[in-house]
Design an enzyme around this catalytic site. Structure first.
Site, PDB file in Angstrom:
ATOM      1  N   HIS A 152       0.838  -1.210   0.000  1.00 17.84           N
ATOM      2  CA  HIS A 152       0.000   0.000   0.000  1.00 17.84           C
ATOM      3  C   HIS A 152       0.875   1.264   0.000  1.00 17.84           C
ATOM      4  O   HIS A 152       0.593   2.223  -0.715  1.00 17.84           O
ATOM      5  CB  HIS A 152      -0.890   0.049   1.250  1.00 17.84           C
ATOM      6  CG  HIS A 152      -1.894  -1.054   1.366  1.00 17.84           C
ATOM      7  ND1 HIS A 152      -1.965  -1.887   2.457  1.00 17.84           N
ATOM      8  CD2 HIS A 152      -2.888  -1.467   0.533  1.00 17.84           C
ATOM      9  CE1 HIS A 152      -2.960  -2.751   2.303  1.00 17.84           C
ATOM     10  NE2 HIS A 152      -3.530  -2.529   1.147  1.00 17.84           N
ATOM     11  N   LYS A 195     -16.952  -7.250   4.676  1.00 18.26           N
ATOM     12  CA  LYS A 195     -15.562  -7.695   4.844  1.00 18.26           C
ATOM     13  C   LYS A 195     -15.121  -7.430   6.285  1.00 18.26           C
ATOM     14  O   LYS A 195     -14.669  -6.321   6.604  1.00 18.26           O
ATOM     15  CB  LYS A 195     -14.687  -6.915   3.843  1.00 18.26           C
ATOM     16  CG  LYS A 195     -13.358  -7.561   3.508  1.00 18.26           C
ATOM     17  CD  LYS A 195     -12.681  -6.770   2.377  1.00 18.26           C
ATOM     18  CE  LYS A 195     -11.216  -7.128   2.228  1.00 18.26           C
ATOM     19  NZ  LYS A 195     -10.520  -6.287   1.256  1.00 18.26           N
ATOM     20  N   ARG A 200      -2.014  -6.216  -8.240  1.00 17.02           N
ATOM     21  CA  ARG A 200      -0.933  -7.160  -7.947  1.00 17.02           C
ATOM     22  C   ARG A 200      -0.816  -8.237  -9.022  1.00 17.02           C
ATOM     23  O   ARG A 200       0.263  -8.633  -9.388  1.00 17.02           O
ATOM     24  CB  ARG A 200      -1.161  -7.830  -6.592  1.00 17.02           C
ATOM     25  CG  ARG A 200      -0.800  -6.958  -5.438  1.00 17.02           C
ATOM     26  CD  ARG A 200      -1.402  -7.452  -4.165  1.00 17.02           C
ATOM     27  NE  ARG A 200      -2.837  -7.219  -4.177  1.00 17.02           N
ATOM     28  CZ  ARG A 200      -3.616  -7.365  -3.126  1.00 17.02           C
ATOM     29  NH1 ARG A 200      -3.107  -7.782  -1.995  1.00 17.02           N
ATOM     30  NH2 ARG A 200      -4.905  -7.116  -3.197  1.00 17.02           N
ATOM     31  N   SER A 239      -2.648  -7.820   3.063  1.00 24.35           N
ATOM     32  CA  SER A 239      -2.884  -7.624   4.498  1.00 24.35           C
ATOM     33  C   SER A 239      -3.182  -8.968   5.167  1.00 24.35           C
ATOM     34  O   SER A 239      -2.726  -9.227   6.283  1.00 24.35           O
ATOM     35  CB  SER A 239      -4.060  -6.676   4.717  1.00 24.35           C
ATOM     36  OG  SER A 239      -3.778  -5.419   4.175  1.00 24.35           O
TER      37      SER A 239
HETATM   38  P1  ADP Z   1      -6.186  -6.292   0.474  1.00 23.44           P
HETATM   39  O1  ADP Z   1      -6.624  -6.692  -0.903  1.00 23.44           O
HETATM   40  O2  ADP Z   1      -4.767  -6.709   0.798  1.00 23.44           O
HETATM   41  O3  ADP Z   1      -7.172  -6.576   1.574  1.00 23.44           O
HETATM   42  P2  ADP Z   1      -6.988  -3.510   0.414  1.00 23.44           P
HETATM   43  O4  ADP Z   1      -8.452  -3.725   0.276  1.00 23.44           O
HETATM   44  O5  ADP Z   1      -6.560  -2.711   1.573  1.00 23.44           O
HETATM   45  O6  ADP Z   1      -6.065  -4.769   0.408  1.00 23.44           O
HETATM   46  O7  ADP Z   1      -6.431  -2.882  -0.925  1.00 23.44           O
HETATM   47  C1  ADP Z   1      -6.577  -1.551  -1.290  1.00 23.44           C
HETATM   48  C2  ADP Z   1      -5.951  -1.327  -2.631  1.00 23.44           C
HETATM   49  O8  ADP Z   1      -4.536  -1.555  -2.531  1.00 23.44           O
HETATM   50  C3  ADP Z   1      -6.424  -2.218  -3.771  1.00 23.44           C
HETATM   51  O9  ADP Z   1      -6.407  -1.459  -4.966  1.00 23.44           O
HETATM   52  C4  ADP Z   1      -5.379  -3.319  -3.819  1.00 23.44           C
HETATM   53  O10 ADP Z   1      -5.304  -3.915  -5.085  1.00 23.44           O
HETATM   54  C5  ADP Z   1      -4.130  -2.511  -3.478  1.00 23.44           C
HETATM   55  N1  ADP Z   1      -3.073  -3.327  -2.894  1.00 23.44           N
HETATM   56  C6  ADP Z   1      -3.160  -4.133  -1.822  1.00 23.44           C
HETATM   57  N2  ADP Z   1      -1.973  -4.731  -1.567  1.00 23.44           N
HETATM   58  C7  ADP Z   1      -1.110  -4.289  -2.523  1.00 23.44           C
HETATM   59  C8  ADP Z   1       0.259  -4.562  -2.851  1.00 23.44           C
HETATM   60  N3  ADP Z   1       0.966  -5.436  -2.148  1.00 23.44           N
HETATM   61  N4  ADP Z   1       0.807  -3.916  -3.909  1.00 23.44           N
HETATM   62  C9  ADP Z   1       0.057  -3.072  -4.645  1.00 23.44           C
HETATM   63  N5  ADP Z   1      -1.236  -2.778  -4.404  1.00 23.44           N
HETATM   64  C10 ADP Z   1      -1.827  -3.374  -3.373  1.00 23.44           C
END
Ligand code: ADP
Length: 160
Positions: free
Chosen positions: A17, A41, A90, A128
């Site tokens: 992130h 979620k 990703r 996460s």
């Molecule tokens: P997760 O999918 O890990 O629960 P979030 O809902 O917090 O994560 O994701 C928020 C945004 O950040 C989404 O657009 C997701 O694709 C992106 N994201 C999550 N982890 C990564 C990462 N390791 N690298 C790049 N983008 C990421």
């Protein structure tokens, strides 16, 4: 003045992130990292904890702010007069869902453009939920989350 919104659960924020936040901050004048409250979620960390973690890890990036919203992203987007929604990709597995969301958002508000940033090669495997699973069993997560939040994540998750 271009304003971007980067929405997600951030449960908790990881280096993946942070990479997207930094790159978005270099591309746009203002970036709001938006903790989206998603009743479908269940989260491990409270909204307050997730916000506090994000504030700590973005402290030095002057054009980044953190906010929380419980409604439709597109309503927030319009209310704030934002220009783009930023998403990190990703793998192909992220693409399908994110592509669908981008189309739905554009359908609800024609000005809502989504910009996808490809994950950094080093964090493309990082999520996460993976961080939480490793921390719960006492594994080392220091390569995955910023040091300023490391102890707090570990102490909250270990022994669960
Ligand atoms: P997760 O999918 O890990 O629960 P979030 O809902 O917090 O994560 O994701 C928020 C945004 O950040 C989404 O657009 C997701 O694709 C992106 N994201 C999550 N982890 C990564 C990462 N390791 N690298 C790049 N983008 C990421």
């Amino acid at each position: 003045m271009k304003t971007a919104i980067y929405p997600g659960s951030f449960d908790p924020v990881t280096f993946g992130h942070v990479d997207i936040i930094k790159r978005a901050a270099a591309l746009f004048d203002k970036v709001t990292v938006l903790i989206s409250i998603n009743p479908l979620k269940p989260a491990s960390f409270s909204i307050e904890e997730r916000k506090d973690f994000l504030l700590r890890v973005t402290k030095k990036i002057t054009n980044v702010s953190v906010d929380v919203f419980g409604g439709l992203l597109i309503d927030y987007f319009q209310e704030k007069n934002a220009d783009v929604i930023v998403k990190g990709l990703r793998a192909m597995s992220d693409f399908e869902y994110e592509f669908q969301m981008a189309l739905v958002n554009k359908d609800m508000f024609y000005k809502a453009e989504t910009v996808f940033l490809a994950a950094d090669a080093a964090s493309t495997f990082l999520s996460s939920s993976m961080v939480k699973q490793i921390a719960m069993f006492g594994g080392d997560i220091s390569a995955f989350v910023p040091e300023v939040i490391l102890d707090d994540i570990n102490s909250r998750l270990q022994g669960r």
